[in-house]
Design a protein around this motif. Structure first.
Motif, short mmCIF file in Angstrom:
data_model
loop_
_atom_site.label_atom_id
_atom_site.label_comp_id
_atom_site.label_asym_id
_atom_site.label_seq_id
_atom_site.Cartn_x
_atom_site.Cartn_y
_atom_site.Cartn_z
N ASN A 263 0.83 -1.21 0.00
CA ASN A 263 0.00 0.00 0.00
C ASN A 263 0.86 1.26 0.00
O ASN A 263 0.55 2.24 -0.67
CB ASN A 263 -0.94 0.00 1.21
CG ASN A 263 -2.01 -1.07 1.11
OD1 ASN A 263 -2.19 -1.68 0.06
ND2 ASN A 263 -2.71 -1.32 2.21
N ILE A 264 1.96 1.22 0.77
CA ILE A 264 2.84 2.39 0.82
C ILE A 264 3.87 2.34 -0.31
O ILE A 264 4.23 3.37 -0.87
CB ILE A 264 3.52 2.52 2.21
CG1 ILE A 264 4.20 3.88 2.34
CG2 ILE A 264 4.50 1.40 2.48
CD1 ILE A 264 4.61 4.22 3.77
N LEU A 265 4.34 1.14 -0.69
CA LEU A 265 5.33 1.04 -1.75
C LEU A 265 4.75 1.40 -3.12
O LEU A 265 5.45 1.94 -3.98
CB LEU A 265 5.92 -0.38 -1.79
CG LEU A 265 6.78 -0.80 -0.59
CD1 LEU A 265 7.28 -2.23 -0.77
CD2 LEU A 265 7.95 0.15 -0.38
N HIS A 668 6.76 -11.46 -7.63
CA HIS A 668 6.14 -10.47 -6.75
C HIS A 668 5.71 -11.17 -5.48
O HIS A 668 5.23 -12.29 -5.52
CB HIS A 668 4.93 -9.84 -7.46
CG HIS A 668 4.26 -8.75 -6.67
ND1 HIS A 668 3.30 -9.00 -5.72
CD2 HIS A 668 4.43 -7.40 -6.69
CE1 HIS A 668 2.90 -7.86 -5.21
NE2 HIS A 668 3.57 -6.89 -5.77
N MET A 669 5.91 -10.51 -4.33
CA MET A 669 5.67 -11.17 -3.04
C MET A 669 4.22 -11.62 -2.86
O MET A 669 3.95 -12.55 -2.11
CB MET A 669 6.08 -10.24 -1.89
CG MET A 669 5.26 -8.98 -1.74
SD MET A 669 5.74 -8.01 -0.28
CE MET A 669 7.23 -7.21 -0.86
N THR A 689 4.66 -3.53 -16.38
CA THR A 689 3.40 -4.22 -16.64
C THR A 689 3.73 -5.71 -16.76
O THR A 689 4.54 -6.11 -17.60
CB THR A 689 2.74 -3.72 -17.93
OG1 THR A 689 2.53 -2.30 -17.81
CG2 THR A 689 1.40 -4.41 -18.16
N ILE A 690 3.09 -6.51 -15.89
CA ILE A 690 3.46 -7.92 -15.76
C ILE A 690 2.24 -8.81 -15.96
O ILE A 690 1.16 -8.53 -15.41
CB ILE A 690 4.07 -8.20 -14.37
CG1 ILE A 690 5.30 -7.31 -14.16
CG2 ILE A 690 4.45 -9.68 -14.21
CD1 ILE A 690 5.78 -7.26 -12.73
N ILE A 700 2.92 -2.44 -11.88
CA ILE A 700 3.46 -2.39 -10.53
C ILE A 700 4.79 -1.65 -10.55
O ILE A 700 5.59 -1.80 -11.48
CB ILE A 700 3.65 -3.82 -9.97
CG1 ILE A 700 2.30 -4.55 -9.91
CG2 ILE A 700 4.29 -3.79 -8.58
CD1 ILE A 700 2.41 -6.00 -9.54
N ILE A 701 5.05 -0.89 -9.48
CA ILE A 701 6.31 -0.15 -9.37
C ILE A 701 7.48 -1.14 -9.28
O ILE A 701 7.37 -2.19 -8.63
CB ILE A 701 6.26 0.80 -8.16
CG1 ILE A 701 7.34 1.86 -8.28
CG2 ILE A 701 6.37 0.05 -6.85
CD1 ILE A 701 7.15 3.03 -7.33
N SER A 702 8.60 -0.83 -9.94
CA SER A 702 9.70 -1.80 -10.11
C SER A 702 10.37 -2.20 -8.80
O SER A 702 10.89 -3.30 -8.67
CB SER A 702 10.75 -1.25 -11.07
OG SER A 702 11.36 -0.09 -10.53
#
Length: 708
Positions: A263-265, A668-669, A689-690, A700-702
């Protein structure tokens, strides 16, 4: 209120003066987060924003009370302060008004407490013959986790339902929901998921609240879960997106209970025009402590870069000690504490012992007792869950709604002179006539059924009727009338007198009486301040009680698990158990969250930090050889010729993770494995984009993506 901008540093000032649009404030440990939040509220009001248009969400009542007190102290007495409270408090506020909109629900809901949840789940498993391998506690945790992830009991499409454990959990979850519905109960997680449900299903309601709360602020944003974040998004006015969040991804330590660090990342992905402001000046700790903490947390890959700078000078060196075993460790810690107290170097309230594993406190407690040093363990059983207080609450629930059979049944069970067979007769009569148990007792021929024992039922009904006759409309005499009629405290006082006459230990009974007294005092205060109805009092008490464990006890040192230490600070902090398997723990697969735990522990110290480890530890009766924690090396406190292989790889990955190409296989976690199909690096951040294995495509941010 005009002096609120004084003494703010440049970055705090920048955050405070940001009025419109999405804002992310990265507030490192001890960087004046609360001051920034309070000052920003003043700035909004000074610039024409009405207090009633501000919604400020926190994660603990302690935090909301502190913020509210600081704001109220400077506001004009005629100005009502903004809504400031926890997500749970907001959920209660919202559901109290709109609970009737939920299908098959009645107005007076009750928040079910932990022991009752456990009993419900046990009965479900026993009655339905579920072959559950997880255990009752784990099943409860899994259900809570699903609710925090905004997954309802029928939404099996959102999980891997082929997993047998998950299949069973969903079956138990569905039955659990049925029981709550039948009894008109909700749990703490429902305060959030039901609020989201109503906002989602009723656009007019959503528009009403978006219009009311035009400026939304969130404290400790890194601790938000899925349903909390999605609820906030529903409350936002899309044309303005006036959301101001404050948090620190390096202090995200509650993933095990549903907190989503993403949420913050990924905040700048959800709000592309966000302004990001970093508070990096630490006003709590010395530079020795901050330097070690910075080195440690820099080893994490999934984080936002920040460099915290200490404002309090170098201070003393961090003290590292390694002992042969945990008994020697305990002797050192306690002798050091004894020296600090006896020489008046620090009061007990400024000393804390932190640990990752609760079992590590055993030898510490024994050593403290041997030296007669008083201590308190944060997070022990709360007053709300004590049997004597629960007894009062059970009667209060009946007084809220005497015709609720579930409430009434509980006091029949605990009424002296009324047995199971008699209850079953009344219950059968109630079912035959299709009326409540209370109405049944008022109308049935009790003497015919129960002969001389009928008086116990008669007395109970008379007491309830008398209560309603004597109670003032404003409820200010509730505690007094309740005790006069039901004599709960009197019952325990008589037990105390019997024990005294028999020369038996009376400490436990005295504590029970003190707990009832404390509950009555809270009750009186609540209704004198005209805060609401009886059911509002019970529900808010159950929500607020969780935070009373955070209060300091001035004459005692504190023993605290690291998870419960967040938000606290002490001049002298001892972090024990810095051994592999303990900190970091064997039980947590998320190595980055373990490192964040150590970071939180280190940054609780203001002046002196003591880190202890051992060569051998005894845990659960077994003595075992243990290695030093890797964190001592990662924090630059110890050196060796080479770093462990896995840590070297982590450091390399941190540098390499910024370079991605279309077609790279990544991980991705949360979403698992996938392939990069597009890269957007036009702005300050790089977005990937994945396409994931389940076919879903996400941007998603890298920084939160690992190469495979």
């Amino acid at each position: 209120m005009n002096d609120y901008l004084e003494n703010l540093n440049d970055e705090q000032l920048k955050a405070v003066k940001r009025i419109d649009g999405p804002t992310l404030v990265l507030a490192g440990a001890g960087t004046g987060k609360t001051t920034t939040i309070v000052s920003r509220v003043f700035h909004l009001i000074e610039n024409g924003v009405k207090p009633e248009n501000i919604l400020l969400m926190t994660f603990t009542n302690k935090a909301s009370h502190e913020i509210l007190q600081r704001i109220s102290a400077k506001l004009n007495v005629n100005i009502k302060p903004p809504f400031i409270g926890t997500f749970h408090k907001f959920g209660h506020f919202f559901l109290t008004k709109h609970f009737h909109l939920l299908k098959n629900r009645t107005k007076h809901f009750r928040i079910v407490e932990a022991n009752e949840i456990k009993n419900i789940i046990i009965k479900i498993i026993e009655n339905d013959g579920f072959a559950i391998n997880l255990g009752v506690e784990e099943a409860i945790k899994r259900i809570s986790h699903l609710k925090n992830a905004n997954i309802q009991s029928f939404e099996t499409d959102k999980v891997d339902i082929t997993n047998k454990d998950i299949q069973i959990v969903f079956k138990v979850y569905r039955e659990y929901d049925k029981v709550l519905l039948e009894r008109n109960l909700i749990d703490l997680d429902d305060l959030q998921i039901l609020t989201y449900k109503l906002l989602k299903e009723f656009p007019d309601l959503r528009a009403e609240y978006s219009q009311q709360f035009q400026y939304i602020m969130i404290d400790e944003f890194q601790d938000t879960n899925v349903v909390q974040y999605e609820t906030v998004k529903l409350l936002l006015k899309p044309e303005t997106n006036n959301i101001f969040v404050v948090g620190d991804d390096d202090q995200s330590i509650y993933g095990w209970r549903g907190a989503e660090i993403e949420n913050i990342l990924n905040f700048d992905e959800a709000f592309p025009n966000v302004q990001i402001i970093t508070l990096n000046r630490n006003y709590r700790s010395t530079s020795q402590i901050i330097s070690a903490s910075n080195h440690l947390i820099s080893k994490n890959v999934f984080r936002r870069e920040k460099n915290i700078i200490a404002n309090n000078g170098a201070g003393e060196s961090i003290e590292l000690k390694t002992f042969a075993d945990d008994m020697q460790e305990a002797e050192f810690v306690v002798s050091k504490i004894q020296h600090l107290i006896s020489n008046k170097i620090a009061p007990p309230s400024e000393i804390a012992i932190l640990y990752r594993v609760n079992a590590l406190s055993f030898h510490i407690e024994n050593a403290l007792k041997s030296k007669q040093i008083q201590y308190s363990i944060k997070g022990t059983k709360t007053t709300y869950t004590k049997p004597e207080v629960q007894e009062v609450i059970k009667y209060l629930n009946v007084l809220i709604d005497p015709d609720n059979n579930n409430f009434f049944f509980t006091i029949l069970e605990q009424t002296q002179g009324i047995g199971e067979q008699s209850i079953n007769i009344v219950l059968e009569e109630s079912l035959d006539r299709n009326i409540s148990l209370y109405e049944t007792l008022k109308t049935m021929n009790l003497k015919y059924f129960f002969k001389t024992r009928s008086r116990y039922f008669t007395i109970l009904v008379e007491k309830i009727d008398q209560f309603f006759q004597d109670l003032k409309p404003d409820l200010t005499n509730l505690a007094e009338v309740f005790e006069d009629i039901f004599e709960i405290k009197e019952k325990y006082r008589k037990k105390l007198l019997k024990m005294q006459s028999a020369n038996k230990s009376t400490e436990l009974m005295k504590t029970k009486l003190e707990n009832i007294d404390a509950f009555y005092i809270l009750m009186n205060r609540f209704f004198k301040e005209k805060q609401g109805t009886i059911d509002t009092f019970i529900n808010l008490y159950s929500i607020n009680e969780d935070d009373r464990k955070e209060d300091k006890i001035d004459r005692k040192i504190s023993l605290v698990s690291i998870h419960l230490s967040k938000g606290l600070e002490f001049k002298h902090v001892f972090v024990i158990g810095l051994n592999h398997g303990f900190l970091p723990s064997y039980n947590n697969a998320d190595s980055e969250e373990e490192r964040r735990l150590a970071y939180v522990a280190f940054t609780r110290a203001k002046e002196h930090l003591y880190l202890t480890s051992t060569n051998f530890r005894t845990l659960y009766g077994k003595r075992q050889e243990v290695m030093l924690s890797q964190y001592l090396y990662e924090a630059n406190l110890l050196s060796r010729k080479f770093e462990p292989e896995r840590d070297t790889k982590n450091i390399k990955k941190k540098e390499e993770s910024r370079a991605f190409n279309i077609g790279n296989r990544v991980e991705h976690m949360k979403f698992g494995c996938g392939i990069i199909i597009d890269i957007d690096s036009g702005g300050k951040q790089t977005f990937l984009t994945i396409e994931f294995q389940d076919g879903k495509i996400k941007k998603i941010i890298s920084r939160v993506i690992k190469k495979r």
